[in-house]
Enzyme design. Structure first.
Site, PDB file in Angstrom:
ATOM      1  CG  ASP A 182      67.790  27.714  22.712  1.00  0.00           C
ATOM      2  OD1 ASP A 182      67.616  26.492  22.581  1.00  0.00           O
ATOM      3  OD2 ASP A 182      68.502  28.218  23.623  1.00  0.00           O
ATOM      4  CG  HIS A 233      70.010  31.887  27.125  1.00  0.00           C
ATOM      5  ND1 HIS A 233      70.010  32.056  25.771  1.00  0.00           N
ATOM      6  CD2 HIS A 233      69.597  30.601  27.333  1.00  0.00           C
ATOM      7  CE1 HIS A 233      69.636  30.915  25.196  1.00  0.00           C
ATOM      8  NE2 HIS A 233      69.362  30.018  26.105  1.00  0.00           N
ATOM      9  CG  HIS A 278      74.159  31.558  26.714  1.00  0.00           C
ATOM     10  ND1 HIS A 278      73.414  31.188  27.802  1.00  0.00           N
ATOM     11  CD2 HIS A 278      74.170  30.480  25.894  1.00  0.00           C
ATOM     12  CE1 HIS A 278      72.986  29.943  27.649  1.00  0.00           C
ATOM     13  NE2 HIS A 278      73.439  29.482  26.496  1.00  0.00           N
ATOM     14  CD  GLU A 301      67.614  26.971  28.458  1.00  0.00           C
ATOM     15  OE1 GLU A 301      67.796  25.761  28.306  1.00  0.00           O
ATOM     16  OE2 GLU A 301      68.295  27.836  27.872  1.00  0.00           O
TER      17      GLU A 301
HETATM   18 MN    MN Z   1      68.621  28.003  25.696  1.00  0.00          MN
HETATM   19 MN    MN Z   2      68.055  25.173  24.202  1.00  0.00          MN
END
Ligand code: MN
Ligand code: MN
Length: 295
Positions: free
Chosen positions: A94, A153, A161, A186
């Site tokens: 991610d 996360h 998550h 993030e």
């Molecule tokens: Mn993320």
């Molecule tokens: Mn993301």
């Protein structure tokens, strides 16, 4: 982690697809076209979308994905968060970056600097509040606010998550990182109030409670969703590649009413501030961490 190969591959593809996405974000470019191209790129590279590719503009912090008939064009002045997730056998990479089509260099730099400072302290034993503290302080030192109710996360197979949040400020959480954990970091920075709220519906959905439906149409589409996305997020635009609009709309409505899927909200900044974001997925090691989302 059980099989590092999948995590490394997912991270690499996610990074390459994000690079590609950002190279296409220009004034006048169609958001829908750039989204389609990026999602095709992910497949060409041997991955699947871990969630629909997202481009959230200006005061929208996250959760904007193109609708099937989206007319949005990127404009001069826009601040565009590109967020790309890739899965390989459920292992997820991610990552996100902000493309500045205006004059917001410092805001973009502040979230990226926060991410890089956070990465420096991540290793086995680092506590979550220490990461949050570094992120929050870095963003504040550049004259902006971290968004407190958005966070990184823990990631596990087929779970974007998966447990704890990685805060963007010192939230006093003393949970310690363990070797082999995969986490997304993030930071979001803003010149607004430092909070997001729930906005319009996003058209992004995920299965929350897998149970049976009675009618054939919903059952067929639920079967496809489970096969293709498992419990990861998907959107109507993706389903329309396989099924008619009538079927998709009917099934989504039925699956929501039955509590089988839920729809995410878009996430605008409370004070209508501009928002920048930077994100990596990293694997925690004994003496540091490995950034998985790197080309
Ligand atoms: Mn993320
Ligand atoms: Mn993301």
């Amino acid at each position: 982690m059980e099989n590092n190969k999948d995590w490394i591959k997912a991270g690499k593809i996610a990074a390459e697809a994000l690079d590609y996405a950002c190279s296409l974000v220009k004034p006048g470019a169609s958001l829908l076209e750039v989204t389609n191209k990026t999602e095709s790129k992910i497949e060409k590279l041997g991955g699947k979308c871990a969630f629909p590719v997202q481009f959230s503009i200006n005061d929208l912090a996250a959760h904007y994905t193109a609708s099937f008939d989206d007319k949005t064009k990127f404009k001069k002045g826009d601040l565009v968060k590109a967020d790309v997730g890739v899965q390989v056998n459920g292992a997820i990479g991610d990552n996100a970056r902000t493309v500045d089509l205006g004059n917001n260099k410092k805001l973009v730099e502040s979230s990226l600097a926060a991410l890089n400072e956070a990465v420096k302290i991540i290793k086995e034993g680092t506590k979550l509040h220490e990461i949050g503290s570094v992120i929050g302080k870095t963003i504040s030192s550049k004259g902006f606010k971290p968004i407190k109710n958005l966070s990184g996360h823990l990631i596990e197979r087929y779970a974007e998550h998966a447990g704890f949040n990685v805060p963007n400020y010192n939230n006093k959480d003393t949970t310690a990182l363990e070797e082999g954990m995969v986490i997304a970091i993030e930071p979001f920075a803003t010149d607004g109030s430092g909070m997001i709220k729930e906005g319009k519906k996003s058209g992004i959905y995920a299965i929350v409670n897998d149970k049976n439906v009675r009618d054939n149409i919903s059952r067929e589409i639920l079967g496809f969703i489970k096969e293709e996305y498992s419990t990861l997020p998907f959107c109507k635009r993706q389903l329309l590649k396989q099924f008619s609009e009538f079927k998709v709309s009917f099934a989504i409505k039925t699956l929501i009413i039955n509590g089988i899927i839920r729809e995410y909200d878009q996430l605008p900044e409370v004070g209508k501030g501009l928002v920048s974001q930077a994100e990596y997925t990293v694997m925690v090691e004994k003496e540091g961490c490995k950034i998985l989302t790197q080309c």
